[in-house]
Each structure stands twice: as structure tokens, then as C-alpha cells.
Design a protein around this motif. Structure first.
Motif, PDB file in Angstrom:
ATOM      1  N   ILE A 292      34.835  58.683  30.821  1.00 55.51           N
ATOM      2  CA  ILE A 292      33.826  58.424  31.847  1.00 55.51           C
ATOM      3  C   ILE A 292      34.182  57.101  32.514  1.00 55.51           C
ATOM      4  N   ILE A 293      34.255  57.116  33.830  1.00 54.73           N
ATOM      5  CA  ILE A 293      34.562  55.895  34.577  1.00 54.73           C
ATOM      6  C   ILE A 293      33.449  55.651  35.584  1.00 54.73           C
ATOM      7  N   LEU A 294      32.801  54.503  35.459  1.00 48.03           N
ATOM      8  CA  LEU A 294      31.704  54.120  36.344  1.00 48.03           C
ATOM      9  C   LEU A 294      32.150  52.900  37.139  1.00 48.03           C
ATOM     10  N   ALA A 295      32.094  52.996  38.461  1.00 46.11           N
ATOM     11  CA  ALA A 295      32.576  51.907  39.315  1.00 46.11           C
ATOM     12  C   ALA A 295      31.534  51.535  40.349  1.00 46.11           C
ATOM     13  N   ARG A 296      31.618  50.283  40.789  1.00 48.55           N
ATOM     14  CA  ARG A 296      30.722  49.757  41.823  1.00 48.55           C
ATOM     15  C   ARG A 296      31.470  48.710  42.629  1.00 48.55           C
ATOM     16  N   PRO A 297      31.171  48.589  43.931  1.00 50.92           N
ATOM     17  CA  PRO A 297      31.690  47.425  44.652  1.00 50.92           C
ATOM     18  C   PRO A 297      31.116  46.168  44.008  1.00 50.92           C
ATOM     19  N   ALA A 298      31.963  45.163  43.769  1.00 53.19           N
ATOM     20  CA  ALA A 298      31.525  44.002  42.993  1.00 53.19           C
ATOM     21  C   ALA A 298      30.861  42.919  43.831  1.00 53.19           C
ATOM     22  N   VAL A 299      31.104  42.913  45.109  1.00 45.02           N
ATOM     23  CA  VAL A 299      30.548  41.850  45.942  1.00 45.02           C
ATOM     24  C   VAL A 299      29.540  42.466  46.901  1.00 45.02           C
TER      25      VAL A 299
ATOM     26  N   ARG B 268      45.635  53.416  40.371  1.00 50.91           N
ATOM     27  CA  ARG B 268      45.499  54.291  39.213  1.00 50.91           C
ATOM     28  C   ARG B 268      45.406  55.759  39.638  1.00 50.91           C
ATOM     29  N   THR B 269      45.790  56.652  38.732  1.00 57.29           N
ATOM     30  CA  THR B 269      45.539  58.079  38.893  1.00 57.29           C
ATOM     31  C   THR B 269      44.737  58.515  37.673  1.00 57.29           C
ATOM     32  N   LEU B 270      43.574  59.113  37.893  1.00 53.22           N
ATOM     33  CA  LEU B 270      42.625  59.372  36.814  1.00 53.22           C
ATOM     34  C   LEU B 270      42.514  60.871  36.545  1.00 53.22           C
ATOM     35  N   ASP B 271      43.169  61.316  35.505  1.00 52.14           N
ATOM     36  CA  ASP B 271      43.126  62.724  35.101  1.00 52.14           C
ATOM     37  C   ASP B 271      42.012  62.947  34.078  1.00 52.14           C
ATOM     38  N   ASN B 272      41.476  64.164  34.066  1.00 48.47           N
ATOM     39  CA  ASN B 272      40.509  64.602  33.041  1.00 48.47           C
ATOM     40  C   ASN B 272      39.374  63.591  32.833  1.00 48.47           C
ATOM     41  N   SER B 273      38.853  63.085  33.945  1.00 52.60           N
ATOM     42  CA  SER B 273      37.813  62.058  33.887  1.00 52.60           C
ATOM     43  C   SER B 273      36.606  62.461  34.726  1.00 52.60           C
ATOM     44  N   PHE B 274      35.454  61.937  34.344  1.00 51.75           N
ATOM     45  CA  PHE B 274      34.245  62.059  35.164  1.00 51.75           C
ATOM     46  C   PHE B 274      34.050  60.684  35.781  1.00 51.75           C
ATOM     47  N   ILE B 275      34.192  60.596  37.105  1.00 54.81           N
ATOM     48  CA  ILE B 275      34.250  59.302  37.794  1.00 54.81           C
ATOM     49  C   ILE B 275      33.053  59.174  38.730  1.00 54.81           C
ATOM     50  N   ILE B 276      32.326  58.069  38.602  1.00 53.68           N
ATOM     51  CA  ILE B 276      31.157  57.832  39.448  1.00 53.68           C
ATOM     52  C   ILE B 276      31.350  56.528  40.211  1.00 53.68           C
TER      53      ILE B 276
END
Length: 332
Positions: free
Chosen positions: A160-167, A224-232
Motif C-alpha cells: 500500500i502506497i499513500l502519497a500527498r503533495p508535501a507543500v 519509481r515503477t510500482l508493481d502489484n501495489s494499491f496507490i493513493i
């Protein structure tokens, strides 16, 4: 005849009546005010009399069904049931309250609470990339995290990858105290909150240490290349066009991507186009990508949040109308 109606509803048990009435009969008061009726409990039946007793009867029937399903009533849910009735629909027949998205670590079921949320969940399950666009409080991030956790537990995703703009709002990380992780963590806190509530803090931290879960600033995604992931990607309205393109092209084989954002709360510098707004225009015709637009009626926070959003929307529409060419001038 004054045009009033009288209907009766049989109540099977006292517990259902108490749940229906609410604290100090507050739930019934909402229905009485909406439909112009009086509701009285006589023995084991409700007697409803007034302007639209039959409408009140249908809404109460839906509310009793919700109680039978084991859910609690609150003001937001009652008002949503009423809004569905006013649009010609029935909560009971809508399919809501049936499918469980996931369970929290305490065993509480997480379900879609509105029709908009139901469509959003359906889109995430059926599409590889989904954009969830709507105002604060519509469950965009929370439901996406719940579905990510469900996919991880069912071994449909390895990470599971959770991302947000940091600024955001013009702030710069360099002016914040602490090391880099301490600088970015405040921006990622809403993602942590959702994760901890659903998985439990200890489990989430353990999986984070194993790198099965990543909670990262958007800048960390580059290259990065993200395989087999749930990315938000959360708060996507604060990405630039370049950042959005970079993020979407990180997707690898076997992955699912959910992008969430509120286009009414863009914190980018003036003149910078939001990557979310741009992506909605560029990718709208790509069949494999889903766009779900949640509305004010899908807000599931405190009922006052819905009123605040509505007030801001009306104010901004008036301001836009006054700025538009040919708008009528104010009084001299």
C-alpha cells in the motif's frame, strides 16, 4: 377536511422505538418539522398525523430498517434518508447499507453511506485508475484507504502506497523544525489517521517498518515503477500538471491507483493550474479510467460541514456571476 393524513406504524420492540426517537425525541423532531406532522407513541404503535403523514411513514420505515440492520441513527443519516425520499428514492431499496467495504481493527464495518460513495467504491473495484473528486467530508480518502487495506489483506496487492503533495498553502518545508521525516509527517497525518483507524496503529507501524506500507510525500515517487501495489494520491488538487503526469506514470503491472482531491480548495500559487483539474480534462475520455464526482449530499461528517460547503459554494457562484461580463451592476 383540512387535508391532513393519519397513518399508523406498528413497532415490534421498545429498543427500536428508543433508537428511532433519539435523545429527547430529537430524531422525531426532524421528521415532524420536515413533513409537517405530529408523531405520537400509543402503546406499541406510532400515530402520524399531519400534512404529509405518508411521506413521514416511508422515511420512518427506512429508518427502522437501518436500525434492524444494526446501524445507529444520527442527524446526518436521517437527513440523507429524507433527501433520498425527496428525490423519489428509498434508502431501503437503494442498495446502501448492504456491502461492507472493510472492517476496522475493532471490528466495526465500513460501508458506503451515500449513493455517491457507492458509485465511488464500485468504480475503485472495477477500474485500474479512479479519480475521486469532491468536497471535504465525502469519504474520498477514508474509503480509498479501506479498500487498499482490504486488497492487501486479500493478497490482491503486495504493498500500500499513500502519497500527498508535501507543500501546501505556500509553506516551505525548510522552515519547519526537525529532520526530513519530521518535516513531512504533519502533511501526511490524515493518511496516517485513516490507516491507524482501519488497521490499528501497531499493525500499521509494523507493516510500515517492513515497507509493506509507505506513507510518502509525492516527490518521493519520482523515478519509481510500482508493481502489484494499491496507490493513493491524496489532496491531488495541490499537484502541478507535471507532478500529476509523473505520478500517474509510476503505475506498474498489477497495480491500482486512486487519486482524491477537492478542486474548491486549491493551495497552489496563483497562475499555476492544478494537476487534478488538468487531468480531469485530459483523461476524461479514457475508458479504463474512472471519474467519480462526489457532491455536498455525500458529506458524512457533522451536518454543519455540509452547510458550510453549501454556503461557500453559493458565495463563490455569486462572486463569479458578478465578475462575468454583462453581470447586472449593483445599486448606485
Amino acid at each position: 377536511m383540512d387535508g391532513s393524513e393519519v397513518v399508523r406504524i406498528q413497532l415490534d420492540e421498545d429498543q427500536a422505538a428508543r433508537a428511532l426517537f433519539g435523545s429527547m425525541d430529537g430524531n422525531l423532531k426532524i421528521i415532524e418539522d420536515t413533513f409537517g406532522v405530529d408523531i405520537v407513541l400509543r402503546s406499541d404503535e406510532l400515530v402520524i398525523s399531519g400534512r404529509d403523514a405518508k411521506g413521514a411513514e416511508q422515511v420512518i420505515g427506512d429508518l427502522l430498517w437501518i436500525i434492524e440492520c444494526g446501524d445507529k441513527l444520527d442527524k446526518q443519516k436521517i437527513e440523507y434518508v429524507i433527501s433520498l425520499f425527496e428525490s423519489g428514492a428509498s434508502y431501503r431499496e437503494s442498495g446502501l447499507n448492504k456491502d461492507v467495504v472493510a472492517f476496522t481493527h475493532k471490528g466495526r464495518p465500513i460501508k458506503a453511506k451515500t449513493l455517491g460513495q457507492t458509485e465511488y467504491v464500485k468504480a475503485i473495484k472495477g477500474k485500474e485508475i479512479v479519480f475521486g473528486i469532491g468536497p471535504a467530508g465525502t469519504g474520498k480518502t477514508y474509503l480509498a484507504v479501506a479498500l487498499a487495506v482490504s486488497a492487501f489483506k486479500n493478497k490482491e496487492a503486495e504493498k500500500i502506497i499513500l502519497a500527498r503533495p508535501a507543500v501546501e498553502a505556500g509553506e516551505r518545508l525548510g522552515f519547519l523544525p526537525g529532520d526530513l521525516q519530521e518535516k513531512v509527517d504533519p502533511y501526511l497525518r490524515p493518511l496516517y489517521d485513516a490507516l491507524y483507524e482501519i488497521m490499528g496503529r501497531d499493525t500499521a507501524l509494523r507493516l510500515k517498518e517492513k515497507e509493506s506500507i509507505e506513507v510518502v510525500p509525492l516527490a518521493y515517487m519520482r523515478g519509481r515503477t510500482l508493481d502489484n501495489s494499491f496507490i493513493i494520491l491524496d489532496e491531488a488538487q495541490n499537484t502541478t500538471r507535471e507532478q500529476m503526469k509523473m505520478f500517474l506514470t509510476r503505475m506498474g503491472f498489477g497495480s491500482k491507483v486512486v487519486v482524491t482531491g477537492d478542486v474548491t480548495q486549491i493551495d497552489l500559487p496563483e497562475g499555476k493550474m492544478s494537476g487534478l483539474v488538468h487531468a480531469a480534462k485530459v483523461l476524461d475520455q479514457v475508458d479504463e479510467i474512472g471519474f467519480c464526482y462526489l457532491k455536498e449530499s455525500d458529506v458524512v461528517r457533522h451536518s454543519l460541514v455540509k452547510k458550510i460547503i453549501g454556503a461557500y459554494d453559493r458565495f463563490e457562484r455569486r462572486a463569479a456571476d458578478e465578475k462575468s461580463p454583462g453581470a447586472p451592476k449593483g445599486r448606485p
